[in-house]
Design a protein around this motif. Structure first.
Motif, PDB file in Angstrom:
ATOM      1  N   GLN A  36       0.761  -1.227   0.447  1.00  0.00           N
ATOM      2  CA  GLN A  36       0.475  -0.016  -0.237  1.00  0.00           C
ATOM      3  C   GLN A  36       0.832   1.667  -0.146  1.00  0.00           C
ATOM      4  O   GLN A  36       0.397   2.453   0.148  1.00  0.00           O
ATOM      5  CB  GLN A  36      -1.158   0.084   0.904  1.00  0.00           C
ATOM      6  CG  GLN A  36      -1.601  -1.056   0.946  1.00  0.00           C
ATOM      7  CD  GLN A  36      -3.079  -1.196   2.565  1.00  0.00           C
ATOM      8  OE1 GLN A  36      -2.498  -1.991   3.124  1.00  0.00           O
ATOM      9  NE2 GLN A  36      -4.531  -0.376   2.139  1.00  0.00           N
ATOM     10  N   THR A  37       1.801   1.617  -0.914  1.00  0.00           N
ATOM     11  CA  THR A  37       2.508   2.603  -1.214  1.00  0.00           C
ATOM     12  C   THR A  37       3.137   2.802  -2.066  1.00  0.00           C
ATOM     13  O   THR A  37       3.015   1.344  -3.294  1.00  0.00           O
ATOM     14  CB  THR A  37       3.788   2.040  -0.128  1.00  0.00           C
ATOM     15  OG1 THR A  37       4.987   3.118   0.023  1.00  0.00           O
ATOM     16  CG2 THR A  37       5.408   1.013  -0.938  1.00  0.00           C
ATOM     17  N   GLN A  38       3.003   3.772  -3.342  1.00  0.00           N
ATOM     18  CA  GLN A  38       3.381   4.478  -4.577  1.00  0.00           C
ATOM     19  C   GLN A  38       4.711   4.559  -4.727  1.00  0.00           C
ATOM     20  O   GLN A  38       4.468   6.581  -3.841  1.00  0.00           O
ATOM     21  CB  GLN A  38       1.926   4.678  -4.877  1.00  0.00           C
ATOM     22  CG  GLN A  38       1.845   5.140  -6.556  1.00  0.00           C
ATOM     23  CD  GLN A  38       0.360   5.108  -7.037  1.00  0.00           C
ATOM     24  OE1 GLN A  38      -0.614   6.175  -6.276  1.00  0.00           O
ATOM     25  NE2 GLN A  38       0.048   4.810  -8.495  1.00  0.00           N
ATOM     26  N   VAL A  39       4.854   4.619  -4.972  1.00  0.00           N
ATOM     27  CA  VAL A  39       6.766   5.440  -5.748  1.00  0.00           C
ATOM     28  C   VAL A  39       6.480   6.145  -6.603  1.00  0.00           C
ATOM     29  O   VAL A  39       5.377   6.357  -7.219  1.00  0.00           O
ATOM     30  CB  VAL A  39       7.208   4.316  -6.065  1.00  0.00           C
ATOM     31  CG1 VAL A  39       8.947   5.296  -6.421  1.00  0.00           C
ATOM     32  CG2 VAL A  39       8.035   2.865  -5.120  1.00  0.00           C
ATOM     33  N   GLN A  90       1.167   5.450   3.929  1.00  0.00           N
ATOM     34  CA  GLN A  90       0.274   5.899   4.811  1.00  0.00           C
ATOM     35  C   GLN A  90       0.207   7.113   5.365  1.00  0.00           C
ATOM     36  O   GLN A  90       0.128   8.098   6.249  1.00  0.00           O
ATOM     37  CB  GLN A  90       0.727   5.283   6.447  1.00  0.00           C
ATOM     38  CG  GLN A  90       0.898   3.614   6.628  1.00  0.00           C
ATOM     39  CD  GLN A  90       1.230   3.441   7.432  1.00  0.00           C
ATOM     40  OE1 GLN A  90       1.171   3.494   8.618  1.00  0.00           O
ATOM     41  NE2 GLN A  90       0.593   2.104   7.639  1.00  0.00           N
ATOM     42  N   GLY A  91      -0.222   8.093   4.333  1.00  0.00           N
ATOM     43  CA  GLY A  91       0.255   9.248   4.062  1.00  0.00           C
ATOM     44  C   GLY A  91       1.205  10.658   4.147  1.00  0.00           C
ATOM     45  O   GLY A  91       0.443  11.658   4.142  1.00  0.00           O
TER      46      GLY A  91
END
Length: 533
Positions: free
Chosen positions: A215-218, A236-237
């Motif tokens: 759940q992390t976008q580069v 996470q924002g």
């Protein structure tokens, strides 16, 4: 800021293999970044869940192409996996390598080390072939390759009809010859999906030198003085940064990899300037050379009731099949939907098969999203063009990673593709009209009985053609002006940066692309580790 030896962007079919191979020795620290969630949803692991996965908005990127002029301005649905395992977690699980000539062609384009004889050892090393080892197959690998344990009876009718129509039977599409019709082998284990994550990542999550962040976008690859040094990503924002000691490896797939490169300032100068992106390195080929297997369905109403349909008898049949799954891990719930098919020639003068068939025991339309059609007892036969000459692009809609890129498939843009697909439609209608399938055939749903001339079939193609989910080529391997990586998969002009996924294929292989993508990653891992030894 944390530092890792290798940062891999994308935990799809390629990324999972890379994470395994690069972390196996324990000598290198590896961070694997994935935009999607962990692969915990039960739909992923139950093979028949593919029907729902194509419509999932959490496990699927849900891409759509821009309006396609060659297809009466339709937007073409282009699903890609968004979870650990990537598209190997939502696909039809068919294990297909393609033809020997595909890889020999790559080498003929100047890509030394990519001939069929070069890549076959990697295919064999990756697989655990349940049939046993031979000249073309290996055992003991992490990826389980099995025969289907579903096999609705209608599949045998399809094979017999295709043979009666003049096409040979083939029990192994990955053996000495690809030509013929029969059952596909699948990436399953004990009746469950065996994705790249399940094979190469899940068993290794205990490794202290392997970090997986979901759940992390580069947002960007950091490049200083033409050297990739790390990535900026949001998790996470919070916007964070990672440093790569040795390499950044982009394995985000044929759609996302060129988008990320362009957002990092690597790509066609005009496209970057159009979106106010600083040009770090002008590389015209990024996003060009997009290829996909153009595909069309031929659908017929049928008298059989042991089919996938929203009808009472079909539902009762499905309930009995579910009991087989509970007691034996076999039956309908293990189906990959398209269990049978084959590779055929559009014309006897063709030297190698140029069409692929996928037979489906259901009346299908619009990727299974037409639920009204599923209220009919029916069968469908996909026909797709294996080596299209049409080329598309992936460009940007904005300079934000949160906005989908602009996909232009340009299917049927080349007259040769149109001509071959017209032949394919006629072949599909012939097979569906041949006993034993025709003995329980009611009528054609589409194309209808009156669709016979080249002009009529071409119009049908424009109205109904779709992708069958095999996009490649947008960061192609080679040395020409549109190449993005060299034969070591290093990005031209940038040090410590590679692209490793289906986007590096210079030309589309003759079949489903999941197995070749894993092969590419295994070979890339060997090249990377050889440099570090």
């Amino acid at each position: 800021m944390e530092t890792f030896d290798f940062i891999i962007i994308g935990a799809g079919s390629a990324g999972c293999v890379l994470a395994d191979k690069l972390s196996a020795s324990g000598e290198h620290s590896v961070c694997l970044l994935e935009a999607g969630k962990a692969d915990k949803n039960w739909l992923i692991h139950l093979p028949i869940g593919i029907i729902a996965l194509l419509q999932s908005h959490t496990l699927n990127w849900q891409f759509n192409s821009h309006q396609e002029k060659t297809l009466i301005n339709r937007e073409i649905f282009t699903p890609r996996g968004k979870t650990l395992g990537g598209s190997s977690s939502i696909n039809a699980m068919l294990y297909v390598r393609g033809q020997q000539q595909d890889y020999d062609h790559w080498q003929s384009l100047g890509n030394t080390g990519w001939s069929f004889n070069d890549v076959l050892p990697y295919f064999k090393a990756l697989e655990n072939q349940e049939r046993g080892a031979d000249e073309f197959h290996g055992v003991g690998g992490a990826l389980n390759v099995a025969d289907s344990v579903s096999k609705p009876a209608i599949n045998e009718d399809f094979i017999q009809s295709a043979v009666a129509a003049g096409y040979p039977e083939n029990v192994d599409f990955n053996g000495p010859s690809q030509e013929g019709v029969g059952y596909y082998q699948v990436t399953q284990k004990e009746g469950l999906r065996h994705s790249a994550a399940k094979a190469f990542l899940t068993p290794n999550l205990h490794r202290s030198n392997l970090t997986v962040i979901t759940q992390t976008q580069v947002e960007k690859v950091i490049v200083n003085n033409n050297i990739a040094t790390g990535v900026i990503y949001k998790h996470q924002g919070k916007v964070k940064q990672l440093i790569a000691k040795h390499e950044v490896i982009v394995s985000a797939g044929t759609i996302n990899s060129p988008q990320l490169l362009m957002l990092s300032g690597i790509g066609p100068k005009a496209e970057l300037e159009k979106h106010n992106i600083e040009v770090v390195h002008s590389l015209e080929g990024v996003g060009k050379n997009l290829q996909d297997h153009v595909d069309v369905l031929n659908v017929a109403q049928h008298k059989r009731t042991e089919l996938l349909a929203y009808r009472p008898k079909a539902i009762w049949w499905g309930a009995k099949e579910a009991w087989k799954f509970i007691t034996k891990r076999e039956g309908l719930l293990t189906t990959v939907i398209a269990e049978t098919g084959g590779f055929i020639k559009s014309d006897p003068t063709v030297t190698e098969p140029d069409l692929q068939l996928h037979f489906v025991p259901a009346a299908m339309d619009d990727h299974g999203r037409n639920h009204k059609l599923l209220c009919t007892y029916g069968i469908s036969l996909h026909v797709c063009l294996l080596r299209p000459k049409s080329r598309g692009t992936v460009t940007l809609n904005s300079n934000k990673i949160t906005q989908h890129p602009r996909i232009q498939l340009n299917m049927l843009d080349h007259q040769d593709d149109i001509d071959t697909m017209i032949k394919g439609v006629r072949i599909a209608k012939k097979i569906l009209s041949t006993p034993p399938l025709s003995s329980t055939h009611v009528n054609f749903i589409f194309p209808d009985e009156n669709c016979n001339s080249e002009q009529e079939i071409h119009q049908f193609l424009k109205e109904k053609c779709n992708t069958i989910y095999h996009p490649v080529g947008t960061c192609k391997m080679g040395q020409d002006e549109l190449s993005v990586v060299d034969e070591q998969l290093k990005v031209h002009g940038i040090k410590q940066l590679r692209v490793v996924d289906a986007s590096i294929m210079p030309t589309l292989i003759s079949g489903n692309t999941n197995a070749p993508t894993m092969m590419i990653a295994a070979k890339a891992a060997d090249m990377i580790l050889a440099e570090r030894s």
